[in-house]
Structures are given as structure tokens and as C-alpha cells.
Design a protein around this motif. Sequence first.
Motif, PDB file in Angstrom:
ATOM      1  N   TYR A   8       0.810  -1.220   0.000  1.00 54.72           N
ATOM      2  CA  TYR A   8       0.000   0.000   0.000  1.00 54.72           C
ATOM      3  C   TYR A   8       0.843   1.270   0.000  1.00 54.72           C
ATOM      4  O   TYR A   8       0.416   2.314   0.456  1.00 54.72           O
ATOM      5  CB  TYR A   8      -0.970  -0.013   1.183  1.00 54.72           C
ATOM      6  CG  TYR A   8      -2.004  -1.102   1.028  1.00 54.72           C
ATOM      7  CD1 TYR A   8      -3.140  -0.880   0.246  1.00 54.72           C
ATOM      8  CD2 TYR A   8      -1.823  -2.355   1.589  1.00 54.72           C
ATOM      9  CE1 TYR A   8      -4.074  -1.879   0.049  1.00 54.72           C
ATOM     10  CE2 TYR A   8      -2.754  -3.360   1.408  1.00 54.72           C
ATOM     11  CZ  TYR A   8      -3.881  -3.124   0.634  1.00 54.72           C
ATOM     12  OH  TYR A   8      -4.804  -4.107   0.440  1.00 54.72           O
ATOM     13  N   MET A   9       2.042   1.135  -0.557  1.00 49.92           N
ATOM     14  CA  MET A   9       2.950   2.287  -0.569  1.00 49.92           C
ATOM     15  C   MET A   9       2.311   3.487  -1.265  1.00 49.92           C
ATOM     16  O   MET A   9       2.572   4.630  -0.904  1.00 49.92           O
ATOM     17  CB  MET A   9       4.234   1.887  -1.311  1.00 49.92           C
ATOM     18  CG  MET A   9       5.447   2.604  -0.791  1.00 49.92           C
ATOM     19  SD  MET A   9       5.551   2.472   1.004  1.00 49.92           S
ATOM     20  CE  MET A   9       6.286   4.022   1.410  1.00 49.92           C
ATOM     21  N   ASP A  10       1.456   3.213  -2.240  1.00 49.47           N
ATOM     22  CA  ASP A  10       0.885   4.336  -2.996  1.00 49.47           C
ATOM     23  C   ASP A  10      -0.239   5.039  -2.246  1.00 49.47           C
ATOM     24  O   ASP A  10      -0.722   6.066  -2.697  1.00 49.47           O
ATOM     25  CB  ASP A  10       0.372   3.841  -4.357  1.00 49.47           C
ATOM     26  CG  ASP A  10      -0.652   2.733  -4.184  1.00 49.47           C
ATOM     27  OD1 ASP A  10      -0.582   2.007  -3.161  1.00 49.47           O
ATOM     28  OD2 ASP A  10      -1.527   2.598  -5.051  1.00 49.47           O
ATOM     29  N   ILE A  11      -0.690   4.499  -1.129  1.00 51.70           N
ATOM     30  CA  ILE A  11      -1.753   5.234  -0.417  1.00 51.70           C
ATOM     31  C   ILE A  11      -1.457   5.508   1.055  1.00 51.70           C
ATOM     32  O   ILE A  11      -2.083   6.381   1.647  1.00 51.70           O
ATOM     33  CB  ILE A  11      -3.136   4.550  -0.513  1.00 51.70           C
ATOM     34  CG1 ILE A  11      -3.097   3.123   0.006  1.00 51.70           C
ATOM     35  CG2 ILE A  11      -3.707   4.615  -1.891  1.00 51.70           C
ATOM     36  CD1 ILE A  11      -4.512   2.543   0.146  1.00 51.70           C
ATOM     37  N   ILE A  12      -0.505   4.819   1.634  1.00 54.43           N
ATOM     38  CA  ILE A  12      -0.393   4.936   3.098  1.00 54.43           C
ATOM     39  C   ILE A  12      -0.041   6.359   3.543  1.00 54.43           C
ATOM     40  O   ILE A  12      -0.444   6.797   4.626  1.00 54.43           O
ATOM     41  CB  ILE A  12       0.584   3.892   3.678  1.00 54.43           C
ATOM     42  CG1 ILE A  12       0.440   3.875   5.209  1.00 54.43           C
ATOM     43  CG2 ILE A  12       2.021   4.140   3.249  1.00 54.43           C
ATOM     44  CD1 ILE A  12       0.953   2.655   5.886  1.00 54.43           C
ATOM     45  N   HIS A  13       0.622   7.112   2.700  1.00 57.34           N
ATOM     46  CA  HIS A  13       0.962   8.493   3.089  1.00 57.34           C
ATOM     47  C   HIS A  13      -0.257   9.404   3.066  1.00 57.34           C
ATOM     48  O   HIS A  13      -0.182  10.553   3.465  1.00 57.34           O
ATOM     49  CB  HIS A  13       2.010   9.049   2.131  1.00 57.34           C
ATOM     50  CG  HIS A  13       1.497   9.164   0.718  1.00 57.34           C
ATOM     51  ND1 HIS A  13       1.465   8.090  -0.149  1.00 57.34           N
ATOM     52  CD2 HIS A  13       0.956  10.200   0.052  1.00 57.34           C
ATOM     53  CE1 HIS A  13       0.940   8.484  -1.295  1.00 57.34           C
ATOM     54  NE2 HIS A  13       0.612   9.750  -1.205  1.00 57.34           N
ATOM     55  N   ARG A  14      -1.372   8.907   2.569  1.00 57.19           N
ATOM     56  CA  ARG A  14      -2.535   9.784   2.436  1.00 57.19           C
ATOM     57  C   ARG A  14      -3.283  10.023   3.746  1.00 57.19           C
ATOM     58  O   ARG A  14      -4.146  10.890   3.818  1.00 57.19           O
ATOM     59  CB  ARG A  14      -3.488   9.223   1.371  1.00 57.19           C
ATOM     60  CG  ARG A  14      -2.968   9.506  -0.038  1.00 57.19           C
ATOM     61  CD  ARG A  14      -3.735   8.752  -1.093  1.00 57.19           C
ATOM     62  NE  ARG A  14      -5.157   9.073  -1.073  1.00 57.19           N
ATOM     63  CZ  ARG A  14      -6.070   8.373  -1.729  1.00 57.19           C
ATOM     64  NH1 ARG A  14      -5.707   7.335  -2.456  1.00 57.19           N
ATOM     65  NH2 ARG A  14      -7.327   8.716  -1.662  1.00 57.19           N
ATOM     66  N   CYS A  15      -2.974   9.246   4.758  1.00 62.08           N
ATOM     67  CA  CYS A  15      -3.608   9.513   6.044  1.00 62.08           C
ATOM     68  C   CYS A  15      -3.101  10.851   6.558  1.00 62.08           C
ATOM     69  O   CYS A  15      -1.902  11.099   6.635  1.00 62.08           O
ATOM     70  CB  CYS A  15      -3.283   8.404   7.041  1.00 62.08           C
ATOM     71  SG  CYS A  15      -3.645   8.909   8.729  1.00 62.08           S
ATOM     72  N   ASN A  94      -6.440  -3.171   5.707  1.00 69.77           N
ATOM     73  CA  ASN A  94      -5.536  -3.839   4.763  1.00 69.77           C
ATOM     74  C   ASN A  94      -4.117  -3.303   4.882  1.00 69.77           C
ATOM     75  O   ASN A  94      -3.143  -4.053   4.746  1.00 69.77           O
ATOM     76  CB  ASN A  94      -6.023  -3.640   3.325  1.00 69.77           C
ATOM     77  CG  ASN A  94      -7.299  -4.418   3.067  1.00 69.77           C
ATOM     78  OD1 ASN A  94      -7.598  -5.359   3.787  1.00 69.77           O
ATOM     79  ND2 ASN A  94      -8.049  -4.011   2.050  1.00 69.77           N
ATOM     80  N   MET A  95      -4.032  -1.989   5.125  1.00 71.61           N
ATOM     81  CA  MET A  95      -2.688  -1.403   5.245  1.00 71.61           C
ATOM     82  C   MET A  95      -1.962  -1.956   6.463  1.00 71.61           C
ATOM     83  O   MET A  95      -0.756  -2.192   6.422  1.00 71.61           O
ATOM     84  CB  MET A  95      -2.784   0.119   5.344  1.00 71.61           C
ATOM     85  CG  MET A  95      -3.147   0.780   4.027  1.00 71.61           C
ATOM     86  SD  MET A  95      -2.877   2.565   4.107  1.00 71.61           S
ATOM     87  CE  MET A  95      -4.525   3.169   4.267  1.00 71.61           C
ATOM     88  N   VAL A  96      -2.711  -2.137   7.537  1.00 71.64           N
ATOM     89  CA  VAL A  96      -2.105  -2.683   8.755  1.00 71.64           C
ATOM     90  C   VAL A  96      -1.740  -4.158   8.530  1.00 71.64           C
ATOM     91  O   VAL A  96      -0.644  -4.607   8.856  1.00 71.64           O
ATOM     92  CB  VAL A  96      -3.073  -2.536   9.953  1.00 71.64           C
ATOM     93  CG1 VAL A  96      -2.493  -3.195  11.196  1.00 71.64           C
ATOM     94  CG2 VAL A  96      -3.359  -1.051  10.217  1.00 71.64           C
ATOM     95  N   THR A  97      -2.684  -4.878   7.941  1.00 72.14           N
ATOM     96  CA  THR A  97      -2.427  -6.302   7.697  1.00 72.14           C
ATOM     97  C   THR A  97      -1.230  -6.503   6.775  1.00 72.14           C
ATOM     98  O   THR A  97      -0.414  -7.413   6.984  1.00 72.14           O
ATOM     99  CB  THR A  97      -3.685  -6.961   7.079  1.00 72.14           C
ATOM    100  OG1 THR A  97      -4.790  -6.656   7.924  1.00 72.14           O
ATOM    101  CG2 THR A  97      -3.536  -8.459   6.971  1.00 72.14           C
ATOM    102  N   ALA A  98      -1.114  -5.632   5.791  1.00 73.95           N
ATOM    103  CA  ALA A  98       0.016  -5.773   4.867  1.00 73.95           C
ATOM    104  C   ALA A  98       1.336  -5.557   5.602  1.00 73.95           C
ATOM    105  O   ALA A  98       2.347  -6.196   5.286  1.00 73.95           O
ATOM    106  CB  ALA A  98      -0.115  -4.794   3.706  1.00 73.95           C
ATOM    107  N   ALA A  99       1.332  -4.651   6.596  1.00 72.23           N
ATOM    108  CA  ALA A  99       2.555  -4.458   7.382  1.00 72.23           C
ATOM    109  C   ALA A  99       2.837  -5.712   8.192  1.00 72.23           C
ATOM    110  O   ALA A  99       3.987  -6.133   8.360  1.00 72.23           O
ATOM    111  CB  ALA A  99       2.395  -3.258   8.306  1.00 72.23           C
ATOM    112  N   ARG A 100       1.781  -6.332   8.691  1.00 74.85           N
ATOM    113  CA  ARG A 100       1.963  -7.575   9.451  1.00 74.85           C
ATOM    114  C   ARG A 100       2.477  -8.687   8.547  1.00 74.85           C
ATOM    115  O   ARG A 100       3.295  -9.508   8.968  1.00 74.85           O
ATOM    116  CB  ARG A 100       0.643  -7.976  10.104  1.00 74.85           C
ATOM    117  CG  ARG A 100       0.202  -6.976  11.177  1.00 74.85           C
ATOM    118  CD  ARG A 100      -1.169  -7.312  11.701  1.00 74.85           C
ATOM    119  NE  ARG A 100      -1.589  -6.407  12.761  1.00 74.85           N
ATOM    120  CZ  ARG A 100      -2.750  -6.506  13.390  1.00 74.85           C
ATOM    121  NH1 ARG A 100      -3.614  -7.471  13.074  1.00 74.85           N
ATOM    122  NH2 ARG A 100      -3.070  -5.646  14.329  1.00 74.85           N
TER     123      ARG A 100
END
Lengths: 390, 452, 346
Positions: A8-15, A94-100
Motif C-alpha cells: 500500500y505504498m501508494d496510499i499509506i501516506h494519504r492519512c 488492509n494497510m495494517v495487515t500488509a505491514a503484518r
Amino acid sequence: MALTQYKYMDIIHRCFRCGYCKFPLDWEDVDNCPSYARHRLESYSNGGRLWLIRAWITGEIPWSEHLADIVYSCVACKNCEEKCPLSFSDDIINMVTAARNLMVDQGLVPPAAKKYLENVQLHGNPWGLGAKKRDQWMADLSLEPYRDQEFLYFVGSEGAYDSRAQSAARALAGVLQKAGVSFGVLGNTETDDGNEAELLGEDGLVEVLAEKNIARFAEHGVKKIITLSPHAYNALKNIYPRHGGEFAVYHYTQVLADLVRAGKLAAPKLAPVKITYHDPCFLGRWNNEYKAPRKVLQSIGGVQLLEMGRNRKSAFCCGGGSGNYYMDLLGGSADSPARIRVRQASATGADVLAVACPNCLSMLEDAVKVEGLESKLMVKDISEIMYGTE
Amino acid sequence: MDSVYAALVEIVGQDYVSTRTEELFTYSKDLGTSEPQWPDYVAAPATAEEVSRIVQMANEKNVAVVPLGGGLSLAGLALPLKGGIELDLKRMNQILELNEKGRYVVVEAGTSHGKLTAHLHKHAPHLMHSEPGAPPAATIGGNLAIHGQGDLGHPYGFNSDMVSGMEVVLPTGEVCRFGSCALGNSWYTLHPLPDVSMFMGWSGSTGIITKVSLRLFPCKKIQEQDAFVVEDEELVPDILYELTHVGMAEDMMVVSQEIPPPFNRLHYILINISGDSRKELEFKRQLMFDDRLSKYIQDGTGGIGAGGQEVPRPVVSKTSDWRKGGGFEYVGAIMPVTTYPECYKSGVEISGRHGIPYTTLGRVLGSGHSMMFSWTFAFNRADEETVRHARQALHETDEKVLELGGTLWKPAVFGQKLLMDRMDDGTLQMMQKVKHMLDPNGIMNPGNWEVA
Amino acid sequence: MFELQFDESKCHACVTRDCLTRCQYMDLDAQAAGIEMEKIISGQDSRVLHECRTCYACEEYCPTGNHPFYLIVKRQEELGITPLPDPIIRQGIQVGVPFRGDPEITEINGPVLNMGVFSPLARLAQGKLFEDLTRISTDSRKMHHFFCQLMYLHFARTSVINQRLPGVIETISAYKPTEVVHFHDECYGTYTSYAPAFGIEVPFRSIHLFEHLYNRLTELREEIRPVNYKVAYQRPCSSRLSPDAHAYVDKIFDLIGAEHVSRRYVDENALCCGSTIVSQKQEGSRRFCLELQEENIEDMKQAGAELCIFNCPACMQTMGKQVAENGIMPIWMSDLCRMAIGETPA
Ligand SMILES: Cc1cc2nc3c(=O)[nH]c(=O)nc-3n(C[C@H](O)[C@H](O)[C@H](O)COP(=O)(O)OP(=O)(O)OC[C@H]3O[C@@H](n4cnc5c(N)ncnc54)[C@H](O)[C@@H]3O)c2cc1C
Ligand code: SF4
Ligand code: SF4
Ligand code: SF4
Ligand code: SF4
């Protein structure tokens, strides 16, 4: 998997870290994210967590045990997804799970999560109890093994092993029998549903579990499944289709609501009792089922249903999701989510806190004890109330 | 063990103190373009007494203390410029008293605006406070510390004009009260005692606000928003003059922005009105649209763009996502209403130069006594170049504001310097004396409002 | 560019001048109407160009199918006599500008439901009545690519319609639909009335939503349980462009057992919802619009309507709340039909 492969590199900075996601729908307070409610430090808020994940991925901060704890203390309750106004909100968990996923891959998960996953992998349940003991919950019940009955009753790991949840599992079997539902069980050949394994980031294990269960279902030609746990419901309904599972899945409250409506199940009549209902995240926010459990409760004679301020989409999670009923990363405080939740329940003046999830059942019952509310508030699964379990 | 850490643990408890990288990282950043500033400690006290003890200890150990509310002020105002202890005040979130007939509410300063609104909605639906357009996690204390304004800005001015009492922990640890509450009376008025409350607008550099009594105002049953649209920015001040003359609106804002297209190069005068009945609303509309604005409608220069819209909780943070980039920061300034056209034009110009879709907004304060005008610059958090552009645009706008005779609101350190450079000597010295008197060791949010 | 095919000779031969004599917002006799029509035809100023409320009705009133309203709008634009203030026109024109990328198009080779610029309402089109249709324009970020543009008739801007419409037609055609059911009356009117009147080619076949609903309901006749409501219907302006389709309203009500109350402002006599009248330049437009709405709703009330049926989102948006405040429940036509077959309204 290298960190650079983070999905999710393309969206995680959007928070923006604006904090809408901390609130319930009525904005009552900033404390509807269980992990933030417990710790009250921004690092444990959803926005803080997403920023930390990003900082780890980009190399701004190194991995640490504490970082892993933070990442694993999200209980996947979906409150944040409900409230975040931005268009990426559906992907927050999903972003959290992907980090996991990355942490699992690199062997960097908190010890409790590691143990959980190991146990599930080796024994098919989070506690690492013997797989052969899976059917002990029904030892003295005469339940039919699944052959070609209308429904398969999928009891799940909690119902099979957790002593408190076993009572709900047994009660549900009893209610279904009483209503003349044609169903069977898999006994020892059932294995963990994999819902939590998925959330804990162990995709490989999910695949194994899903395939195992699906194979078992297929072997017997299962078409309709009733689950005790909303977590299993979610896995079978939303994860298994990705692995080729095709069947209709019902949470048991949906089936009971139908039976009551059709007049096939007579709800018990109780001495006047005030009940408040706790929406389990995996039934409510994850699967949008708010009505069926309430209908069932309302069908019971003598029941006055009281709502907590935080209900339905705004329900405050018991803190047990995403394996936390086992890992307990949010425990140990008066602000542990389950304790907050039982205080909310108690404030309604209810005598009974009704749940529809074996995880919530044990989380909340423990919390009632710690809060010293045993004499005022009983925690019961809807199956138990319907069966008349004392 | 580090003695400051040990003291903090002793005061607020282990759970609410951290010196770990993860917390320090998290509190080193705010939502805007500011460079990260790392604290050495993070602590989250729950009571004024804990705050007081922390501040006393900080004086002894000579470490800085930086109060933090929602952390939403965007200008790096709550970043620890000189390290030290970042004090997250959001656990101080109790609503202590709601006096309906007296129309005030006493809250702990870390209470969020969202919580207060929800509380009133539930317990006194016919009363409201002035809620800023910020995300609802913004705190009452943080908002007052920067002279915020909210959705009752038109009738009643700045939020800091709506305070009926306050409790503050001074930088040296004493707990002081201001207003009737200082006499042990109820918290119903700030005046008429000698005015010694020197905390609002100071960005937390003169003390930590711990309790606030806020004035409440009638909240009518029906709240609606109408929009009057013009193309020619020169007309805006006149139209606002007409509207403030009838004084029927609660909140009035003029919005113009490049995205989405319907707002581009147009000026939406958003008028919030309320009434207990349709009749009341219609009466207000007649005065505004039929009596005062019909000349613009008939000559075709202004029109009713929308009527009777529901008033949603503003989700301004969507602005942050226009570039799919998770960030924006704005220059806010308190301007004479007559400067609207210049403000708008400079916004279009500066934004254009930095490749940022322009977003401007003016909120009327009082009967047109001034407006808060904001120039917003979105950036992509993952693209340093766009952050640099936004930062540069902010600086240029700061300077433009002063050129236009404006007063920067909640300025970042850069803007604070610009202001102090122009300030009367006498005033400047007075500010310096106040700061030294209250904060002899210079531990409170150091770096802010520091007279050179 | 495209030219309006308007046959002046029909007007010269016309005796009744229904277009203007029947106009609900101007009081003209046949003679005066003739004079004004002549002015309009010859491109001169006429009071009609100033006083028109843009209700579209004259398109329906004209017995010869000449296009008086399109002509009025065209002349308004040519002479700069706009019904709405300039900023409202600019706003309106900018509303239709797509700005969030292009839609992804896949060939469907079957019947489609075109949501037009109402993607957020896609939830209305669910259940058995819609199961044979593939929806297009379901992404609200992309919906302006499907915007039929006809709204600009209220804005004195046929030029904008003519400039943008071919692109929209191309977008829809790219789906290779066998036929297009239009969710909104306005789209249907665009492709079956406006486009032909201006010689704009439309390569797909259009079906009115009501015709579709009627056909589906007929197929599902067995499942219909009469709704037994007394209903009023808020007829939208663009329905004036498709009087044939309007006939389905009563036919649908018959099928589902709704009693269409008899009232004054019905069918050809319907009143405009006022969504643009409220902003018009004519003096007192805002009050006029309110009174119009009040009269309309009072008429529904007098007739004993329990529900007010809407098909146009703009009408719903403009009047829905007010209708509800008057004790009449606003409800979408599609929802009413879905209720009749036992489905829960969206
Ligand atoms: C999208 C958006 C829209 C906004 N719209 C508005 C608006 O309409 N009106 C408006 O007024 N603001 C607006 N703001 C700015 C800001 O968010 C608000 O003013 C907000 O109320 C600030 O409160 P906070 O708790 O976030 O303060 P913080 O950012 O946490 O702190 C602000 C300053 O006050 C100090 N401080 C914090 N708490 C205390 C305390 N208890 N005692 C002493 N000092 C303290 C901090 O050190 C800092 O210097 C907006 C911001 C955003 C992001
Ligand atoms: S997830 Fe959404 S609501 Fe939460 S902080 Fe981030 S942008 Fe704001
Ligand atoms: S899913 Fe629940 S626990 Fe996780 S960040 Fe969101 S609100 Fe918090
Ligand atoms: S437009 Fe039609 S009704 Fe009007 S004058 Fe011409 S022919 Fe007659
Ligand atoms: S559009 Fe309506 S108002 Fe205008 S002339 Fe035709 S009938 Fe009259």
C-alpha cells in the motif's frame, strides 16, 4: 519479502492524521478505537499507526518490539474505516495487515502473535490444545456428524476449546435441535477458520486452513453453513471464496431470527429482564448484520432491550479481535477495551449483557469479574439465552 | 534511569509516559509542512494537578514543556522546538458542568470540540458552542491558545471572546483561575475583574489551560445552509456588508477553490441560518435575499446557488487528499473584510506559481469587523518537492498578508517573527515582560512568541 | 455545429398557439402569442425570452411537434437574455466538467441501465426489476462523462449541450449496448427529443425507465401485491420531452395497485419543482418559487395523497423534504415498484 514490496505504498501516506477515525458516529468522544482508548498515546491511534508503518517501510525508524506491539494492537474492529472521510478508508485495515505480512515474513512479530500462529499451524487452534480434543465440547451431546443434512454447524476454535465459549456452542446445538433444524458437525475434522491468521498477517497459513476446511466441506457436499462465531462467519463468507469455497454461510443469529419469524422456534419466556446487546465487530461493522441478533432478543418474553450509546456501527469493540482475545496486547488496565465496554453496558442498567460471539463472551465475562460487576451484570451469549442456559 | 522519566512515571503512571522511538517519532511531526522536532519525553497527564507537578519538575530540571491538544493547528505550534516533554492533554476530557439556564459549560481543556458538540446535542439540544471547522478531535484548550474561531463567528466573534472562566497552570506550576470562578463562585463570567488572563493567543507559551467555561448560545431546531454565488470578487465585501447589516446568519464563509470545477473562479458565500420554525427561516431569507440581495440577482451578478442544504459537519480534511497526498497547510490571517478581492487574487497567484490548485476561504467575524481568511496549500506527503513548494507558498503568503495590512493568525515561528518585527516597541517589550514574569526559566513551549 | 430543425411554416399556419397560450407562467391569448412567437422566430427580443420559467412544457403543448422551447433557449443565448444570473450559469457549466479521469469501458453487448450523472443513486436500481440490466456510470468520480447536459436548457446554453453531447454519446456507445434504459427522464429526453431536433446522431436505442419498469412488472405480475397507497406524482420538466413515456405512470400505478389521486396539477398541468426558478433573475423569483411549491404540495394534500412519487433526483432534492414536512412521504418510483413485488425500498 522486502519492505519495498509493501503493498500500500501508494496510499499509506494519504492519512492526514486528522483523527476522525477515533470517534463513534455520534462523536461522543475520541475513544472509539480500542487500541487508542487503552493507551491514549497518538502512536496507538489509527493515524499514528499508519504513520509509523510508513516510517518503518521508508527506513525513517527501525523495527522494534514496541513497533511490532503497536502494529499488532489494532484489533481490526473497523471503527476507523467507518469514520475516516477519505476515499482510501476501505483499505485502512488492509494497510495494517500488509505491514503484518511483512513482519511475519521477516520473523518480526510479537511473541504472542508468533505463538498464536504456531499453535494454529500445528494444532488447528490458538491455544495449542490437541487437535484430537476438538470434539470434546460435544462429548455428551448426541450430535450427528455431517452427512447430507441441510446445514453444517461450524463451531470454530473458540466454541470447541474455550471453556466459556463451549457453553455457547452447546447451547446453540441445543437450540437448533429444539427447532428441528437438520444439521451435522465435523467434529475433529474441522480446523481453525483462519480469520485471525489472515488479520495477523500469515497469508500462507490462511491458505492452508481454508483449503483444509473447504476440502472437508466439499467431501461431504456441504452447501449451507451455520457458524457460532462471527469471525468464522467472516472467514467462510469473505475469505474462503478466494480459495474456491462456494457455499452459503449464515451466522447463527440470522438462522435463529428466521426460525423465530417462521414460527419454528419458540423463544423462551423469562421473568422480566433488561438486556443490552454488544455488536461483535465481525458481525456488525464487518458484515453489516445489526438486525438479526436484536430480532432474536426481542422475540424473548420478558426482555427489555436497552441500547448502549455506542451501538451498531458505533459499537465499541471488546478488544478481542485480530487474535487479541488470545494475545491480550490491550489488557492490564482499567482502560482495557473489554473493561470499558462492560462499564458502558452496566451504565444502561441492564441485568444481562448479551453477545453473539464466543470471543466477546469470554473477553467481556472476564472484564465483568475484574470490574467487580458480577452481581449486577451477567454476560450471556444469545444462544445461551435462547436455550435457557442458567 | 533518567530522572525526568522517573518523575513523569511517578506523576502520570507508566502507561502514559514514553521515551521510546515510536512515540517520540509520532509526536515529532504534525500534519503540516513543518520539519520534525523530536521531544525527549511524551507524557499524557489526566488532571491539572498532574500538569502542575510536571511543570514544577520541568522547572527544576530545566526541560521544556510543550502542551498538545488535538495537534491540528498545522503550523508546528505544538512541536517541541527545543525538545523536552511533549504533554498530550487529551486525557483531560471531562465535561464538568453544564449550566443550561446560565448558558455555559465547564470542561477540561483537553476535551474535543466533537465531544462537546455531541454532549450538548444529547443533554441540551437547544444550546450550542462555537465549533471550529477543524476536525472534531481539536481540543477546546488548543483552540483558545490560538484564538480560534468557529461556526458562531459571525454573531459573536472569536472563540476566545466566548470564555466565561478559565483555569491555568502557570509555567511555574501555580494553578490560577480567572473570572467569577476565581472567587469560588460559579463559572458564569470572565469579566469584570482586572484582566490578567494572558494565555489566549499565546500558543501555550505562557501557561497550560486546564479548565474552561465556554458560553453557550441558542441552538435552533432547524439549521440550514444557503449559498449566494458571485463571479466578481469585488462584489464580495459589499454583499457581506448587506448581509451583516441584517445579521440573520450564524456563520458566513466565502469559499473559492479550483477543485472541484463548480467552485473554480466563483465565490460561494455560504450562509448558515437557523430557526425553530420554517416561518423563522423564511423570515430571515426574505430579509437577506429579497430585501438586501435582490439587486444583484436582478442585474445578474449574483445568484442563489443553493438553498436549504443540510449543514454537515465540515470534513475539511478532505482537502488534504486532493492530491492524493495526505497533506495541506494554510495561512490564516485576520483581515479587514474589504481586502477580500486582494486576498483571493493573491491566493490564485501564489498557488498558481507553485502548481497547487488554489483554495481560499474567508470567514466573517463579528458584524463584518474582520474576517479570517485562509490560503490553503495541499501537498503530497510522499513527495518532498511538493512539500517544499507548499512551505514556500506559505511563507510568501505570510509576507503578502502583512503587505495587505493583515494580521497573521496562529502563525508558525516564521510568521511570528514577521509580526514581531513590525510590532510597536512598547507592545513588544510588554510581551517580553509578560513572558519573563510568567515563565522565568523559559520552559513553556520555547521558540514560540519569543521576543528576540 | 448542430442546428435546430424548427419549422417556421408550422407556426405560421398554427391557430391555437398552444405553446404559449397554455404556458402556466405567462398569460397570453392566441393573438399575443402569435406576435411573440413571430418575434422569437425572427430573432427579436420578446417578453417570453425574459419571462420563461424554463419548465419545458411548451415542447409538449405544441401540437405539431415543432420545438418552441428549444427555440426559446437558443434565442435567449443568442440575445444574451439569460434566465439565471451569470455566476449561476458559470457554476452550472462547470458542474459538468469531468475532472477525475476517464471511465473504464468494457463492451457489454446487451441492455444497459445508464445512471447518467446520478451514480450515487445506483442503489435505487437493484432487485428483480433491474436484474437483466448492466449498469453503466456507477462511479461518481467519473459520472460527468455520462452527463446528458440537457440541464443547460435552463441556463440558455444550447451551445454547451451541442458541444459536449457528441462526446457523451460516444462514451455510452463505446459500451456497445443493445439498448439503453435511462435512469433519468432527462437523459431519455436528450437522446430521443433534443438530439434529433438538433440533428445529433444517436447510435443506440433508448428506453424510458418507466417503460422498462412496466415491462418488468408485467413479467413479474404474479409477485405483485397491491401497494394500496394514494399517490401523487411529481412530474419532472424533462418528462415534457417524452409525453408517450409519461403514459406509463398511470399504467404502472394500475399494475401495482396505487391510486393516482386526481388533482389539479397533474399530467399536462403539472407544476415545475422550481429547482432553477428559485435562482432566476426575474424579480421575486425566490418567493414565486416557494409559492409554487406550496401550491403544488397543497394540491397533493387536498387530493389526499399519502405518497408523492418522484423520478427526478432534482425534483426530489428540491421538494422531497418539504413534501415530507407536509406529511406526505416522498418516494422514488423505482422503490414504489420494488415494494409492490415485496422488496425493501433502497
Ligand atoms: C482541516 C482544518 C480546519 C481547521 N479549521 C479551523 C477553524 O475553522 N477554526 C479554527 O479556529 N481553527 C481551525 N483549524 C486549526 C486548528 O485545528 C484548530 O484551531 C484547533 O482547535 C486547534 O486545537 P488543537 O487541540 O488541535 O490544538 P494543538 O494544535 O494541539 O495546539 C495548538 C497550540 O496551542 C497549544 N496548546 C494546546 N493545548 C493547550 C492548552 N490546553 N493550554 C495551552 N496551550 C495549549 C499548543 O502548544 C499549540 O501551540 C483547522 C485545522 C484543520 C486541520
Ligand atoms: S485514517 Fe482517515 S480519519 Fe484517521 S487520521 Fe487518517 S485520514 Fe484521518
Ligand atoms: S480497526 Fe479498530 S483498533 Fe484498529 S485502528 Fe481501527 S479503530 Fe483502532
Ligand atoms: S411552436 Fe407549435 S404551438 Fe407554438 S406556434 Fe409554433 S406550431 Fe404553434
Ligand atoms: S418553457 Fe414553460 S415557462 Fe417557458 S414558455 Fe414554455 S411553457 Fe412557458
